[in-house]
Write a protein that holds these residues in place. Structure first.
Motif, PDB file in Angstrom:
ATOM      1  N   ALA A 130      38.391  42.039  32.464  1.00  0.00           N
ATOM      2  CA  ALA A 130      39.153  41.746  33.673  1.00  0.00           C
ATOM      3  C   ALA A 130      39.139  42.944  34.616  1.00  0.00           C
ATOM      4  CB  ALA A 130      40.587  41.384  33.313  1.00  0.00           C
ATOM      5  N   LEU A 131      38.812  42.687  35.882  1.00  0.00           N
ATOM      6  CA  LEU A 131      38.841  43.693  36.938  1.00  0.00           C
ATOM      7  C   LEU A 131      39.845  43.230  37.989  1.00  0.00           C
ATOM      8  CD1 LEU A 131      34.976  44.116  37.492  1.00  0.00           C
ATOM      9  CD2 LEU A 131      36.429  45.446  35.941  1.00  0.00           C
ATOM     10  N   HIS A 132      40.954  43.918  38.122  1.00  0.00           N
ATOM     11  CA  HIS A 132      41.944  43.541  39.139  1.00  0.00           C
ATOM     12  C   HIS A 132      41.345  43.831  40.510  1.00  0.00           C
ATOM     13  CE1 HIS A 132      46.159  44.164  41.068  1.00  0.00           C
ATOM     14  NE2 HIS A 132      45.742  42.916  41.204  1.00  0.00           N
ATOM     15  N   THR A 133      41.143  42.785  41.307  1.00  0.00           N
ATOM     16  CA  THR A 133      40.499  42.907  42.615  1.00  0.00           C
ATOM     17  C   THR A 133      41.373  42.239  43.677  1.00  0.00           C
ATOM     18  OG1 THR A 133      39.155  40.947  42.020  1.00  0.00           O
ATOM     19  CG2 THR A 133      38.121  43.119  41.783  1.00  0.00           C
ATOM     20  N   PRO A 134      42.541  42.808  43.965  1.00  0.00           N
ATOM     21  CA  PRO A 134      43.460  42.184  44.914  1.00  0.00           C
ATOM     22  C   PRO A 134      42.927  42.182  46.346  1.00  0.00           C
ATOM     23  CG  PRO A 134      44.183  44.399  44.385  1.00  0.00           C
ATOM     24  CD  PRO A 134      43.032  44.098  43.458  1.00  0.00           C
ATOM     25  N   GLY A 135      43.570  41.372  47.163  1.00  0.00           N
ATOM     26  CA  GLY A 135      43.215  41.275  48.572  1.00  0.00           C
ATOM     27  C   GLY A 135      43.262  39.842  49.041  1.00  0.00           C
ATOM     28  N   HIS A 136      42.488  38.970  48.410  1.00  0.00           N
ATOM     29  CA  HIS A 136      42.584  37.539  48.703  1.00  0.00           C
ATOM     30  C   HIS A 136      43.955  37.031  48.289  1.00  0.00           C
ATOM     31  CE1 HIS A 136      41.252  33.447  49.378  1.00  0.00           C
ATOM     32  NE2 HIS A 136      41.587  33.114  48.140  1.00  0.00           N
ATOM     33  N   SER A 137      44.433  37.553  47.180  1.00  0.00           N
ATOM     34  CA  SER A 137      45.804  37.357  46.715  1.00  0.00           C
ATOM     35  C   SER A 137      46.184  38.616  45.948  1.00  0.00           C
ATOM     36  CB  SER A 137      45.923  36.110  45.831  1.00  0.00           C
ATOM     37  OG  SER A 137      45.241  36.315  44.604  1.00  0.00           O
ATOM     38  N   PRO A 138      47.478  38.852  45.727  1.00  0.00           N
ATOM     39  CA  PRO A 138      47.877  40.108  45.066  1.00  0.00           C
ATOM     40  C   PRO A 138      47.321  40.275  43.662  1.00  0.00           C
ATOM     41  CG  PRO A 138      49.756  39.082  46.148  1.00  0.00           C
ATOM     42  CD  PRO A 138      48.645  38.073  46.188  1.00  0.00           C
ATOM     43  N   GLY A 139      47.191  39.171  42.926  1.00  0.00           N
ATOM     44  CA  GLY A 139      46.749  39.257  41.545  1.00  0.00           C
ATOM     45  C   GLY A 139      45.305  38.844  41.319  1.00  0.00           C
ATOM     46  N   THR A 153      33.864  36.216  40.424  1.00  0.00           N
ATOM     47  CA  THR A 153      34.679  36.880  41.434  1.00  0.00           C
ATOM     48  C   THR A 153      35.741  35.983  42.060  1.00  0.00           C
ATOM     49  OG1 THR A 153      33.013  36.372  43.131  1.00  0.00           O
ATOM     50  CG2 THR A 153      32.865  38.521  42.026  1.00  0.00           C
ATOM     51  N   GLY A 154      35.852  34.737  41.624  1.00  0.00           N
ATOM     52  CA  GLY A 154      36.826  33.855  42.249  1.00  0.00           C
ATOM     53  C   GLY A 154      36.602  33.794  43.740  1.00  0.00           C
ATOM     54  N   ASP A 155      37.663  34.065  44.525  1.00  0.00           N
ATOM     55  CA  ASP A 155      37.536  34.042  45.984  1.00  0.00           C
ATOM     56  C   ASP A 155      37.574  35.448  46.569  1.00  0.00           C
ATOM     57  OD1 ASP A 155      37.553  31.349  45.567  1.00  0.00           O
ATOM     58  OD2 ASP A 155      39.326  30.921  46.785  1.00  0.00           O
ATOM     59  N   THR A 156      37.222  36.452  45.766  1.00  0.00           N
ATOM     60  CA  THR A 156      37.195  37.827  46.272  1.00  0.00           C
ATOM     61  C   THR A 156      35.896  38.142  46.981  1.00  0.00           C
ATOM     62  OG1 THR A 156      38.770  38.635  44.627  1.00  0.00           O
ATOM     63  CG2 THR A 156      37.290  40.264  45.598  1.00  0.00           C
ATOM     64  N   LEU A 157      34.769  37.761  46.405  1.00  0.00           N
ATOM     65  CA  LEU A 157      33.465  38.036  47.014  1.00  0.00           C
ATOM     66  C   LEU A 157      32.600  36.793  46.951  1.00  0.00           C
ATOM     67  CD1 LEU A 157      31.424  40.030  48.250  1.00  0.00           C
ATOM     68  CD2 LEU A 157      30.731  40.624  45.910  1.00  0.00           C
ATOM     69  N   GLY A 160      27.759  36.386  51.449  1.00  0.00           N
ATOM     70  CA  GLY A 160      28.041  36.590  52.864  1.00  0.00           C
ATOM     71  C   GLY A 160      29.317  37.334  53.157  1.00  0.00           C
ATOM     72  N   GLY A 161      30.087  37.716  52.136  1.00  0.00           N
ATOM     73  CA  GLY A 161      31.235  38.550  52.436  1.00  0.00           C
ATOM     74  C   GLY A 161      32.479  38.252  51.639  1.00  0.00           C
ATOM     75  N   PRO A 162      33.592  38.885  52.047  1.00  0.00           N
ATOM     76  CA  PRO A 162      34.855  38.743  51.319  1.00  0.00           C
ATOM     77  C   PRO A 162      35.458  37.363  51.485  1.00  0.00           C
ATOM     78  CG  PRO A 162      34.859  40.689  52.751  1.00  0.00           C
ATOM     79  CD  PRO A 162      33.685  39.860  53.135  1.00  0.00           C
ATOM     80  N   GLY A 163      36.358  37.024  50.564  1.00  0.00           N
ATOM     81  CA  GLY A 163      37.152  35.818  50.712  1.00  0.00           C
ATOM     82  C   GLY A 163      38.147  35.957  51.855  1.00  0.00           C
ATOM     83  N   PRO A 173      42.173  44.996  54.377  1.00  0.00           N
ATOM     84  CA  PRO A 173      41.819  46.319  53.844  1.00  0.00           C
ATOM     85  C   PRO A 173      41.849  46.379  52.312  1.00  0.00           C
ATOM     86  CG  PRO A 173      43.275  46.560  55.725  1.00  0.00           C
ATOM     87  CD  PRO A 173      43.247  45.091  55.392  1.00  0.00           C
ATOM     88  N   THR A 174      42.765  45.633  51.716  1.00  0.00           N
ATOM     89  CA  THR A 174      42.856  45.637  50.253  1.00  0.00           C
ATOM     90  C   THR A 174      41.652  44.971  49.617  1.00  0.00           C
ATOM     91  OG1 THR A 174      45.274  45.605  50.361  1.00  0.00           O
ATOM     92  CG2 THR A 174      44.270  44.944  48.281  1.00  0.00           C
ATOM     93  N   ILE A 175      41.209  43.847  50.178  1.00  0.00           N
ATOM     94  CA  ILE A 175      40.048  43.171  49.580  1.00  0.00           C
ATOM     95  C   ILE A 175      38.782  43.998  49.768  1.00  0.00           C
ATOM     96  CG2 ILE A 175      39.231  41.721  51.514  1.00  0.00           C
ATOM     97  CD1 ILE A 175      39.003  39.407  49.543  1.00  0.00           C
ATOM     98  N   VAL A 176      38.671  44.680  50.900  1.00  0.00           N
ATOM     99  CA  VAL A 176      37.514  45.556  51.116  1.00  0.00           C
ATOM    100  C   VAL A 176      37.498  46.674  50.079  1.00  0.00           C
ATOM    101  CG1 VAL A 176      36.530  47.279  52.679  1.00  0.00           C
ATOM    102  CG2 VAL A 176      37.197  45.038  53.556  1.00  0.00           C
ATOM    103  N   GLU A 177      38.655  47.259  49.818  1.00  0.00           N
ATOM    104  CA  GLU A 177      38.732  48.318  48.815  1.00  0.00           C
ATOM    105  C   GLU A 177      38.383  47.791  47.426  1.00  0.00           C
ATOM    106  OE1 GLU A 177      39.542  52.370  47.686  1.00  0.00           O
ATOM    107  OE2 GLU A 177      39.045  51.338  49.556  1.00  0.00           O
ATOM    108  N   SER A 178      38.855  46.596  47.098  1.00  0.00           N
ATOM    109  CA  SER A 178      38.527  45.999  45.802  1.00  0.00           C
ATOM    110  C   SER A 178      37.029  45.777  45.662  1.00  0.00           C
ATOM    111  CB  SER A 178      39.257  44.663  45.643  1.00  0.00           C
ATOM    112  OG  SER A 178      40.647  44.839  45.520  1.00  0.00           O
TER     113      SER A 178
END
Length: 217
Positions: A130-139, A153-157, A160-163, A173-178
């Motif tokens: 598990a890799l916590h990748t917040p941004g699209h949602s907190p968890g 990646t669910g809806d994180t990546l 063509g880009g981020p969720g 900014p959080t999803i970009v950092e993830s």
């Protein structure tokens, strides 16, 4: 519709089931197709995001033992069929606790287990981390599967880009950092299995990070 992905390691394989339904959030509703991912062999499996149609998910798993159901995040298109799927498959549901605010909008009871960053889930001789990748949602959580050169990646990546981050509890900014710190750090040949749409690779997406930052979504 179900299709087996070509990436295999011995008898272990990744299968995709595409289900159709709706996504509701912030007062809007959209029609959507979701990818349900099944990782395992002929004896056991892990299911990632059993969306929309619990019976179709159970049929795709068949008589295999389901080790766990892993939820990448708590948006209702990903979880509304999750409890029924867990009952049909007799498997525990896992969700990152920071998405309980989304889960609780759909269910009165809690998920069966919490996901923490770094948790390892084993199935058919391989491990998902598990890799916590917040941004699209907190968890929001991605699951790395090095043995098969894959990440879910669910809806994180997406290809063509981020969720999306224009809705409640999301942040660009959080999803970009993830994506920068957790996902683009994976080997470039890693296949990205997304929550919706086509697969891609880390190598195909990595050169476009600055473009996504510049466009702001």
């Amino acid at each position: 519709m179900s299709e087996a992905e070509s990436k295999e390691s011995g008898l272990v394989r990744i299968e995709r089931l595409v289900t159709s339904g709706t996504f509701s959030l912030d007062g809007g509703t959209w029609d959507v197709d979701n990818n349900v991912w099944i990782v395992g062999d002929d004896a056991e499996a892990i299911v990632i995001d059993p969306a929309h149609d619990a019976q179709a998910v159970a049929d795709a798993v068949g008589d295999r033992r389901t080790v766990a159901i892993l939820l990448t995040h708590g948006h209702d298109d990903h979880i509304r069929a999750a409890r029924e799927s867990a009952e049909l498959l007799r498997a525990p549901l896992h969700l990152h606790p920071e998405d309980r605010i989304l889960w609780d909008a759909v269910y009165e009871d809690a998920p069966d287990a919490e996901i923490a960053d770094g948790d390892v889930f084993e199935v058919a001789g391989v491990s998902l981390t598990a890799l916590h990748t917040p941004g699209h949602s907190p968890g929001s959580t991605s699951f790395s599967l090095p043995a098969l050169g894959a990440v879910f990646t669910g809806d994180t990546l997406f290809q063509g880009g981020p969720g999306a981050t224009g809705r409640s509890y999301s942040d660009f900014p959080t999803i970009v950092e993830s994506i920068r710190e957790r996902l683009l750090a994976l080997p470039e040949e890693t296949v990205v299995h997304t929550g919706h749409g086509d697969t891609t690779t880390i190598g195909d997406e990595k050169p476009h990070l600055q473009e996504w930052i510049d466009r702001g979504h």
